[in-house]
Scaffold this motif. Structure first.
Motif, PDB file in Angstrom:
ATOM      1  N   LYS A 417       0.847  -1.192   0.000  1.00 41.27           N
ATOM      2  CA  LYS A 417       0.000   0.000   0.000  1.00 41.27           C
ATOM      3  C   LYS A 417       0.884   1.245   0.000  1.00 41.27           C
ATOM      4  O   LYS A 417       1.974   1.246   0.582  1.00 41.27           O
ATOM      5  N   PRO A 418       0.420   2.321  -0.640  1.00 48.34           N
ATOM      6  CA  PRO A 418       1.226   3.554  -0.631  1.00 48.34           C
ATOM      7  C   PRO A 418       1.294   4.171   0.762  1.00 48.34           C
ATOM      8  O   PRO A 418       0.339   4.119   1.527  1.00 48.34           O
ATOM      9  N   VAL A 419       2.430   4.743   1.090  1.00 42.97           N
ATOM     10  CA  VAL A 419       2.644   5.428   2.367  1.00 42.97           C
ATOM     11  C   VAL A 419       2.765   6.919   2.075  1.00 42.97           C
ATOM     12  O   VAL A 419       3.585   7.334   1.245  1.00 42.97           O
ATOM     13  N   ALA A 420       1.954   7.733   2.738  1.00 43.19           N
ATOM     14  CA  ALA A 420       1.956   9.178   2.492  1.00 43.19           C
ATOM     15  C   ALA A 420       3.210   9.829   3.066  1.00 43.19           C
ATOM     16  O   ALA A 420       3.686   9.465   4.138  1.00 43.19           O
ATOM     17  N   ILE A 421       3.755  10.796   2.328  1.00 41.07           N
ATOM     18  CA  ILE A 421       4.904  11.595   2.783  1.00 41.07           C
ATOM     19  C   ILE A 421       4.363  12.880   3.395  1.00 41.07           C
ATOM     20  O   ILE A 421       3.724  13.683   2.715  1.00 41.07           O
ATOM     21  N   GLU A 422       4.588  13.063   4.683  1.00 42.65           N
ATOM     22  CA  GLU A 422       4.048  14.224   5.390  1.00 42.65           C
ATOM     23  C   GLU A 422       4.890  15.476   5.172  1.00 42.65           C
ATOM     24  O   GLU A 422       4.392  16.588   5.267  1.00 42.65           O
ATOM     25  N   GLY A 423       6.159  15.338   4.887  1.00 42.56           N
ATOM     26  CA  GLY A 423       7.021  16.501   4.693  1.00 42.56           C
ATOM     27  C   GLY A 423       8.398  16.059   4.217  1.00 42.56           C
ATOM     28  O   GLY A 423       8.736  14.877   4.223  1.00 42.56           O
ATOM     29  N   ALA A 424       9.198  17.031   3.796  1.00 46.35           N
ATOM     30  CA  ALA A 424      10.553  16.736   3.316  1.00 46.35           C
ATOM     31  C   ALA A 424      11.403  17.992   3.437  1.00 46.35           C
ATOM     32  O   ALA A 424      10.886  19.105   3.486  1.00 46.35           O
ATOM     33  N   HIS A 425      12.712  17.787   3.493  1.00 46.64           N
ATOM     34  CA  HIS A 425      13.637  18.923   3.454  1.00 46.64           C
ATOM     35  C   HIS A 425      14.970  18.456   2.885  1.00 46.64           C
ATOM     36  O   HIS A 425      15.290  17.262   2.873  1.00 46.64           O
ATOM     37  N   ASP A 426      15.724  19.434   2.334  1.00 47.22           N
ATOM     38  CA  ASP A 426      17.009  19.095   1.744  1.00 47.22           C
ATOM     39  C   ASP A 426      18.015  18.731   2.829  1.00 47.22           C
ATOM     40  O   ASP A 426      17.899  19.157   3.967  1.00 47.22           O
ATOM     41  N   PHE A 427      19.018  17.916   2.466  1.00 52.34           N
ATOM     42  CA  PHE A 427      20.009  17.412   3.432  1.00 52.34           C
ATOM     43  C   PHE A 427      21.385  17.555   2.794  1.00 52.34           C
ATOM     44  O   PHE A 427      21.738  16.839   1.862  1.00 52.34           O
ATOM     45  N   ASP A 428      22.172  18.522   3.255  1.00 52.85           N
ATOM     46  CA  ASP A 428      23.494  18.802   2.693  1.00 52.85           C
ATOM     47  C   ASP A 428      24.471  19.007   3.845  1.00 52.85           C
ATOM     48  O   ASP A 428      24.908  20.118   4.122  1.00 52.85           O
ATOM     49  N   ASP A 475       9.788  12.668   5.644  1.00 54.67           N
ATOM     50  CA  ASP A 475       9.132  12.468   6.938  1.00 54.67           C
ATOM     51  C   ASP A 475       7.791  11.775   6.694  1.00 54.67           C
ATOM     52  O   ASP A 475       6.904  12.340   6.045  1.00 54.67           O
ATOM     53  N   LEU A 476       7.644  10.542   7.195  1.00 54.52           N
ATOM     54  CA  LEU A 476       6.404   9.782   6.997  1.00 54.52           C
ATOM     55  C   LEU A 476       5.367  10.068   8.075  1.00 54.52           C
ATOM     56  O   LEU A 476       4.313   9.433   8.101  1.00 54.52           O
ATOM     57  N   GLY A 477       5.630  10.996   8.973  1.00 52.89           N
ATOM     58  CA  GLY A 477       4.670  11.365  10.005  1.00 52.89           C
ATOM     59  C   GLY A 477       4.802  10.548  11.269  1.00 52.89           C
ATOM     60  O   GLY A 477       4.726  11.080  12.372  1.00 52.89           O
ATOM     61  N   ASN A 478       5.017   9.243  11.148  1.00 49.72           N
ATOM     62  CA  ASN A 478       5.247   8.363  12.287  1.00 49.72           C
ATOM     63  C   ASN A 478       5.972   7.119  11.772  1.00 49.72           C
ATOM     64  O   ASN A 478       6.179   6.966  10.570  1.00 49.72           O
ATOM     65  N   VAL A 479       6.360   6.255  12.701  1.00 49.42           N
ATOM     66  CA  VAL A 479       7.095   5.050  12.314  1.00 49.42           C
ATOM     67  C   VAL A 479       6.186   4.144  11.491  1.00 49.42           C
ATOM     68  O   VAL A 479       5.091   3.787  11.939  1.00 49.42           O
ATOM     69  N   GLN A 480       6.624   3.777  10.278  1.00 47.92           N
ATOM     70  CA  GLN A 480       5.811   2.973   9.379  1.00 47.92           C
ATOM     71  C   GLN A 480       6.679   1.885   8.755  1.00 47.92           C
ATOM     72  O   GLN A 480       7.909   2.003   8.691  1.00 47.92           O
ATOM     73  N   GLN A 481       5.993   0.833   8.280  1.00 48.22           N
ATOM     74  CA  GLN A 481       6.702  -0.240   7.573  1.00 48.22           C
ATOM     75  C   GLN A 481       6.963   0.210   6.151  1.00 48.22           C
ATOM     76  O   GLN A 481       6.067   0.708   5.463  1.00 48.22           O
ATOM     77  N   LYS A 484       9.215  -0.547  -0.169  1.00 52.98           N
ATOM     78  CA  LYS A 484      10.041  -0.087  -1.272  1.00 52.98           C
ATOM     79  C   LYS A 484       9.854   1.411  -1.435  1.00 52.98           C
ATOM     80  O   LYS A 484       8.838   1.986  -1.025  1.00 52.98           O
ATOM     81  N   VAL A 485      10.860   2.044  -2.061  1.00 52.03           N
ATOM     82  CA  VAL A 485      10.832   3.470  -2.372  1.00 52.03           C
ATOM     83  C   VAL A 485      11.210   3.615  -3.842  1.00 52.03           C
ATOM     84  O   VAL A 485      12.266   3.140  -4.264  1.00 52.03           O
ATOM     85  N   THR A 486      10.331   4.234  -4.631  1.00 47.48           N
ATOM     86  CA  THR A 486      10.569   4.428  -6.054  1.00 47.48           C
ATOM     87  C   THR A 486      10.915   5.883  -6.302  1.00 47.48           C
ATOM     88  O   THR A 486      10.152   6.777  -5.935  1.00 47.48           O
ATOM     89  N   VAL A 487      12.079   6.132  -6.926  1.00 49.02           N
ATOM     90  CA  VAL A 487      12.561   7.494  -7.175  1.00 49.02           C
ATOM     91  C   VAL A 487      12.723   7.684  -8.685  1.00 49.02           C
ATOM     92  O   VAL A 487      13.338   6.859  -9.358  1.00 49.02           O
ATOM     93  N   VAL A 563       6.596   6.101  -1.749  1.00 52.22           N
ATOM     94  CA  VAL A 563       6.926   5.124  -0.710  1.00 52.22           C
ATOM     95  C   VAL A 563       5.760   4.151  -0.583  1.00 52.22           C
ATOM     96  O   VAL A 563       4.596   4.557  -0.545  1.00 52.22           O
ATOM     97  N   SER A 564       6.065   2.853  -0.520  1.00 51.55           N
ATOM     98  CA  SER A 564       5.046   1.819  -0.370  1.00 51.55           C
ATOM     99  C   SER A 564       5.418   0.925   0.801  1.00 51.55           C
ATOM    100  O   SER A 564       6.599   0.757   1.132  1.00 51.55           O
ATOM    101  N   SER A 565       4.381   0.332   1.429  1.00 45.98           N
ATOM    102  CA  SER A 565       4.612  -0.553   2.572  1.00 45.98           C
ATOM    103  C   SER A 565       4.994  -1.957   2.091  1.00 45.98           C
ATOM    104  O   SER A 565       4.798  -2.295   0.933  1.00 45.98           O
TER     105      SER A 565
END
Length: 565
Positions: A417-428, A475-481, A484-487, A563-565
């Motif tokens: 099942k798809p997992v919602a992305i609650e937020g993101a930020h750059d990482f450098d 950020d997935l909002g909380n700990v989730q299973q 896979k992640v498709t980019v 992101v998928s579970s």
């Protein structure tokens, strides 16, 4: 002497003076004229753009086809005033278009122009049009800079009308951040106008002529930060209203009515975003205007960046879909293809079909066809029943073979099942400023087609050997299973999937806090952890960048992350 380039090593070896960044206030932090509203293109053409006189120097006699250093071929003169000229040229060695400023070596501003160009080149910030070379050769001094054929000046954009709120927000945010970075290195622009602000085809805003434009015109200032901040406020004001915030007309824009003073943009034009209107007034409060809601004025680019960060973010407008036209029957569908209609534009009546068979032969044919249909239906029903019985027996055998000694059957495979992305930020974590285009990070997981977040550009695919990589924290909002992640990228890119520990759910601040769980490369990469993964924070870590086809530079571009579970 043509070998004296803008490289840091050459500058240190050839100039025995103090560091270039320390000379910024003297040679490159040159300020705006006192009457900024008079600084128009017409005034430039008359030679009134600077505070110093060019002295006895005169423009060198140059023409199209002339070559500098047997490399830069002049093509078209775009500016000629105050003893210097600016050209569009071709770098025959690298086969690319460049811009060139030329003035005599004995010009009163030649020394300051060279110092300004070399200081600007050492900054190396991709948000500015880069200085490529600064040379004194024979009796000439010339500065070579990037030429962006796919970029559009803000002057041209405003000629078509004011900018949309999201475009104006992106412009002021990116320009203010760029100028804040320049001032931290001791550099100022002091001549920010709609002609020096460019928008690239990818939507990025860039600044042209850092320090050099003011040095060419002999402009100086006792308060360079305040001067640049007020200029950014004027650019935002013009972008919102299509009016120049002073009484005189300038840069193809009409000025404000005489005698009314500096009024907020939302009082000049209906529908102006209230937050951006107040921001423009806070930046322009340097001239004595009253900021809206009694907020303090912004007198430095850093204060302006902070004020922008405190505003609610302005989202891009939703795409507008045009309904398809109503379906219309064509002449081919009406049965008249190849024949000219008696009255063009008038629908012709369809011919009457022939009557059904009524003779004895017709009735016999009807009965024969009916009998065949009944036989076919019977045969088909028998075959269908036989197939269903065979499948049922096979299913029973399979169930028996899967039954364990205790009578329990094996569990069904879980559904992804798809997992919602609650937020993101750059990482450098290894960059000098610790950020990579943070204003565009929401494009990583938005649903708008054709958008992407991109890194800064580098001289090679391995980040110019300056760092091991950059990435985006999800950020997935909380700990989730995570199954896979498709980019999806623009160009083949090497990437690693890293995850924070799922025990605490806290976000790490260093690369060591993320464990590598998968890796891959390509334009569309599916990253599957080797074992069960539960986490809240995922790091998409780019380790090798492609060369982009549109600008020929090494940079990463993430179109979408799922992101998928």
């Amino acid at each position: 002497m043509a070998d004296r380039s803008t490289a840091a090593v050459d500058v240190a070896a050839n100039s025995g003076d103090e560091p270039l960044a320390a000379q910024a206030d003297e040679s490159t932090a040159d300020g705006a004229a006192q009457n900024r509203e008079r600084d128009t293109e017409n005034d430039e053409a008359q030679g009134s753009g600077g505070t110093e006189s060019p002295g006895k120097a005169s423009p060198p006699e140059l023409h199209s086809g002339h070559k500098l250093a047997r490399r830069y071929r002049l093509e078209e003169c775009v500016t000629r005033l105050d003893g210097f000229s600016s050209w569009r040229a071709v770098d025959e060695k690298l086969r690319r278009a460049v811009g060139v400023h030329i003035l005599p070596a004995d010009h009163s501003r030649a020394r300051s122009v060279l110092a300004a160009a070399r200081s600007s080149a050492l900054l190396g910030d991709p948000r500015f049009v880069q200085v490529l070379d600064a040379v004194e050769e024979n009796d000439l001094v010339y500065v070579v800079h990037e030429w962006l054929p796919d970029a559009t000046e803000l002057t041209s954009l405003l000629a078509a009308g004011p900018l949309e709120p999201h475009d104006a927000y992106q412009m002021v945010s990116q320009i203010a951040s760029a100028m804040a970075a320049a001032h931290r290195e001791g550099l100022a622009h002091l001549r920010l106008t709609p002609g020096t602000i460019l928008r690239s085809s990818s939507g990025q805003w860039r600044v042209r002529g850092l320090a050099v434009n003011a040095a060419l015109r002999g402009i100086t200032s006792d308060a360079p930060q305040r001067t640049d901040t007020e200029a950014i406020g004027a650019l935002l004001y013009a972008s919102l209203t299509q009016r120049w915030p002073y009484e005189n007309d300038a840069y193809g824009l009409s000025g404000l009515p005489k005698g009314v003073g500096l009024i907020p943009p939302d009082q000049v034009r209906a529908g102006v975003h209230r937050g951006l209107s107040e921001l423009a007034m806070r930046a322009l409060a340097n001239d004595g205007a009253t900021a809206s809601r009694h907020e303090s004025a912004c007198t430095t680019p850093e204060e302006l960046v902070k004020a922008i960060g405190e505003m609610p973010r302005i989202r891009p407008p939703e795409p507008v879909f045009t309904a398809p036209p109503d379906y219309q029957r064509t002449t081919y569908q009406q049965g008249s293809y190849g024949r000219q209609a008696p009255n063009p534009g008038v629908t012709q009546p369809l011919p009457t079909p022939p009557p059904p068979l009524q003779s004895r032969t017709g009735k016999a044919l009807k009965w024969a066809v009916s009998a065949l249909l009944i036989a076919a239906l019977g045969l088909g029903s028998w075959q269908l029943a036989d197939a269903l019985m065979d499948r049922s027996s096979k299913s029973a055998d399979t169930d028996q073979t899967q039954t364990t000694d205790d009578g329990d059957k094996s569990p069904a495979k879980p559904v992804s099942k798809p997992v919602a992305i609650e937020g993101a930020h750059d990482f450098d974590p290894f960059g000098s400023d610790g950020s990579e285009n943070p204003d565009e990070i929401d494009k990583v997981y938005d649903t708008a087609p054709g958008t992407y977040w991109e890194t800064s550009y580098y001289t090679s695919s391995d980040f110019g050997r300056l760092k091991s990589g950059v990435g985006v924290v999800l950020d997935l909002g909380n700990v989730q299973q995570v199954g896979k992640v498709t980019v999806t990228f623009v160009g083949n890119t090497s990437v690693e999937l890293r995850a924070a520990s799922g025990d605490t759910g806290t976000e790490p601040t260093s690369l060591d806090g993320y464990n590598k769980v998968a890796e891959g490369s390509g334009a569309s990469v599916t990253l599957k952890p080797g074992k069960t993964l539960k986490s809240r924070y995922l790091l998409v870590w780019l380790t090798d960048l492609p060369k982009q086809a549109d600008d020929g530079k090494f940079r990463g571009r993430i179109v979408d992350v799922k992101v998928s579970s």
